[in-house]
Design a protein around this motif. Sequence first.
Motif, PDB file in Angstrom:
ATOM      1  N   TRP A 183     122.028  57.222 195.810  1.00  0.00           N
ATOM      2  CA  TRP A 183     121.754  55.948 195.734  1.00  0.00           C
ATOM      3  C   TRP A 183     120.124  55.559 195.121  1.00  0.00           C
ATOM      4  N   PHE A 184     120.005  54.776 194.626  1.00  0.00           N
ATOM      5  CA  PHE A 184     119.433  53.719 193.744  1.00  0.00           C
ATOM      6  C   PHE A 184     118.237  52.804 193.679  1.00  0.00           C
ATOM      7  N   ARG A 185     117.171  52.321 194.001  1.00  0.00           N
ATOM      8  CA  ARG A 185     117.034  50.362 194.285  1.00  0.00           C
ATOM      9  C   ARG A 185     116.131  49.969 193.564  1.00  0.00           C
ATOM     10  N   GLN A 186     116.228  48.616 193.218  1.00  0.00           N
ATOM     11  CA  GLN A 186     115.657  47.865 191.934  1.00  0.00           C
ATOM     12  C   GLN A 186     115.051  46.480 192.724  1.00  0.00           C
ATOM     13  N   ALA A 187     113.184  46.702 192.468  1.00  0.00           N
ATOM     14  CA  ALA A 187     112.978  45.500 193.577  1.00  0.00           C
ATOM     15  C   ALA A 187     111.975  44.528 192.282  1.00  0.00           C
ATOM     16  N   PRO A 188     112.096  43.505 192.427  1.00  0.00           N
ATOM     17  CA  PRO A 188     112.058  41.739 191.446  1.00  0.00           C
ATOM     18  C   PRO A 188     110.520  43.030 190.160  1.00  0.00           C
ATOM     19  N   GLY A 189     110.455  42.741 188.924  1.00  0.00           N
ATOM     20  CA  GLY A 189     110.161  43.964 188.519  1.00  0.00           C
ATOM     21  C   GLY A 189     109.430  44.751 188.567  1.00  0.00           C
ATOM     22  N   LYS A 190     110.501  45.944 188.715  1.00  0.00           N
ATOM     23  CA  LYS A 190     109.796  47.025 189.216  1.00  0.00           C
ATOM     24  C   LYS A 190     110.971  47.601 187.751  1.00  0.00           C
ATOM     25  N   GLU A 191     111.090  48.813 188.066  1.00  0.00           N
ATOM     26  CA  GLU A 191     111.798  50.081 187.473  1.00  0.00           C
ATOM     27  C   GLU A 191     112.788  50.209 188.356  1.00  0.00           C
ATOM     28  N   ARG A 192     114.852  50.932 188.177  1.00  0.00           N
ATOM     29  CA  ARG A 192     115.084  51.015 189.588  1.00  0.00           C
ATOM     30  C   ARG A 192     114.526  52.355 189.674  1.00  0.00           C
ATOM     31  N   GLU A 193     114.469  53.027 190.785  1.00  0.00           N
ATOM     32  CA  GLU A 193     113.779  54.235 191.151  1.00  0.00           C
ATOM     33  C   GLU A 193     114.731  55.133 192.633  1.00  0.00           C
ATOM     34  N   PHE A 194     114.915  56.281 191.736  1.00  0.00           N
ATOM     35  CA  PHE A 194     115.289  56.950 193.238  1.00  0.00           C
ATOM     36  C   PHE A 194     115.106  56.915 194.504  1.00  0.00           C
ATOM     37  N   VAL A 195     116.282  57.298 195.632  1.00  0.00           N
ATOM     38  CA  VAL A 195     116.551  56.881 196.257  1.00  0.00           C
ATOM     39  C   VAL A 195     116.445  58.117 197.487  1.00  0.00           C
ATOM     40  N   ALA A 196     118.067  58.209 197.725  1.00  0.00           N
ATOM     41  CA  ALA A 196     119.110  59.602 198.106  1.00  0.00           C
ATOM     42  C   ALA A 196     120.363  59.947 196.591  1.00  0.00           C
ATOM     43  N   ALA A 197     120.413  61.103 197.077  1.00  0.00           N
ATOM     44  CA  ALA A 197     121.735  61.930 196.631  1.00  0.00           C
ATOM     45  C   ALA A 197     122.570  62.616 196.918  1.00  0.00           C
ATOM     46  N   ILE A 198     123.276  63.331 197.297  1.00  0.00           N
ATOM     47  CA  ILE A 198     124.221  63.389 197.650  1.00  0.00           C
ATOM     48  C   ILE A 198     125.443  64.596 197.242  1.00  0.00           C
ATOM     49  N   GLY A 199     125.748  66.059 197.113  1.00  0.00           N
ATOM     50  CA  GLY A 199     126.775  66.567 196.469  1.00  0.00           C
ATOM     51  C   GLY A 199     128.246  66.697 196.456  1.00  0.00           C
ATOM     52  N   TRP A 200     129.065  66.937 196.053  1.00  0.00           N
ATOM     53  CA  TRP A 200     130.167  66.604 196.542  1.00  0.00           C
ATOM     54  C   TRP A 200     130.652  66.723 197.219  1.00  0.00           C
ATOM     55  N   SER A 201     130.618  67.846 198.300  1.00  0.00           N
ATOM     56  CA  SER A 201     130.893  68.125 199.006  1.00  0.00           C
ATOM     57  C   SER A 201     130.609  68.127 200.355  1.00  0.00           C
ATOM     58  N   GLY A 202     129.133  67.160 199.655  1.00  0.00           N
ATOM     59  CA  GLY A 202     128.319  66.422 201.118  1.00  0.00           C
ATOM     60  C   GLY A 202     127.329  67.831 201.407  1.00  0.00           C
ATOM     61  N   GLY A 203     127.212  68.529 201.117  1.00  0.00           N
ATOM     62  CA  GLY A 203     126.197  69.682 201.908  1.00  0.00           C
ATOM     63  C   GLY A 203     125.200  69.951 201.464  1.00  0.00           C
ATOM     64  N   SER A 204     124.631  69.250 200.235  1.00  0.00           N
ATOM     65  CA  SER A 204     123.133  68.910 199.109  1.00  0.00           C
ATOM     66  C   SER A 204     122.938  68.050 199.960  1.00  0.00           C
ATOM     67  N   THR A 205     121.722  67.660 200.094  1.00  0.00           N
ATOM     68  CA  THR A 205     121.233  66.288 199.712  1.00  0.00           C
ATOM     69  C   THR A 205     119.752  66.458 199.159  1.00  0.00           C
ATOM     70  N   LEU A 206     119.062  64.348 198.645  1.00  0.00           N
ATOM     71  CA  LEU A 206     117.771  64.766 198.120  1.00  0.00           C
ATOM     72  C   LEU A 206     117.217  63.436 198.734  1.00  0.00           C
ATOM     73  N   TYR A 207     115.923  63.383 198.236  1.00  0.00           N
ATOM     74  CA  TYR A 207     115.286  62.350 199.175  1.00  0.00           C
ATOM     75  C   TYR A 207     114.065  62.154 198.190  1.00  0.00           C
ATOM     76  N   ALA A 208     114.018  60.638 198.342  1.00  0.00           N
ATOM     77  CA  ALA A 208     112.354  60.070 196.702  1.00  0.00           C
ATOM     78  C   ALA A 208     111.416  60.701 198.789  1.00  0.00           C
ATOM     79  N   ASP A 209     110.523  61.676 198.698  1.00  0.00           N
ATOM     80  CA  ASP A 209     109.729  62.013 199.426  1.00  0.00           C
ATOM     81  C   ASP A 209     109.233  60.883 200.391  1.00  0.00           C
ATOM     82  N   SER A 210     109.259  59.989 199.841  1.00  0.00           N
ATOM     83  CA  SER A 210     108.561  58.514 200.639  1.00  0.00           C
ATOM     84  C   SER A 210     109.080  57.980 201.491  1.00  0.00           C
ATOM     85  N   LEU A 211     111.046  58.475 201.007  1.00  0.00           N
ATOM     86  CA  LEU A 211     111.784  57.706 202.006  1.00  0.00           C
ATOM     87  C   LEU A 211     112.297  58.687 203.626  1.00  0.00           C
TER      88      LEU A 211
END
Length: 122
Positions: free
Chosen positions: A36-64
């Motif tokens: 998942w990524f997000r993009q606010a007006p006037g800003k670059e697209r930023e990473f939010v979270a990610a999940i592996g194919w099995s759901g067993g691994s996840t990544l998050y933006a530190d701020s979230l």
Amino acid sequence: QVQLVESGGGLVQAGGSLRLSCAASGRTFSSYAVGWFRQAPGKEREFVAAIGWSGGSTLYADSLKGRFTISRDNAKNTVYLQMNNLKPEDTAVYYCAAGNVEATMVDEYDYWGQGTQVTVSS
């Protein structure tokens, strides 16, 4: 080939919650990592979270971390992003994307949805 469609966005007051869904077509969806990524007006697209194919691994933006949770249901070809305690600065278009590995960089993903608007009022 994978096609992605996001849904669940909308207008919510600060402190509220939303759950975004990313529905995929294609029999091989369960073999892809999803981000998942997000993009606010006037800003670059930023990473939010990610999940592996099995759901067993996840990544998050530190701020979230602690407010957002990513999950997936491969039987339904769907990935979710649960967003709690939303803040006005979370306002953005939210995109889901599929790629070979869970990653934080936009360029690591091959397929993208059209995005869903999330607006958080103060």
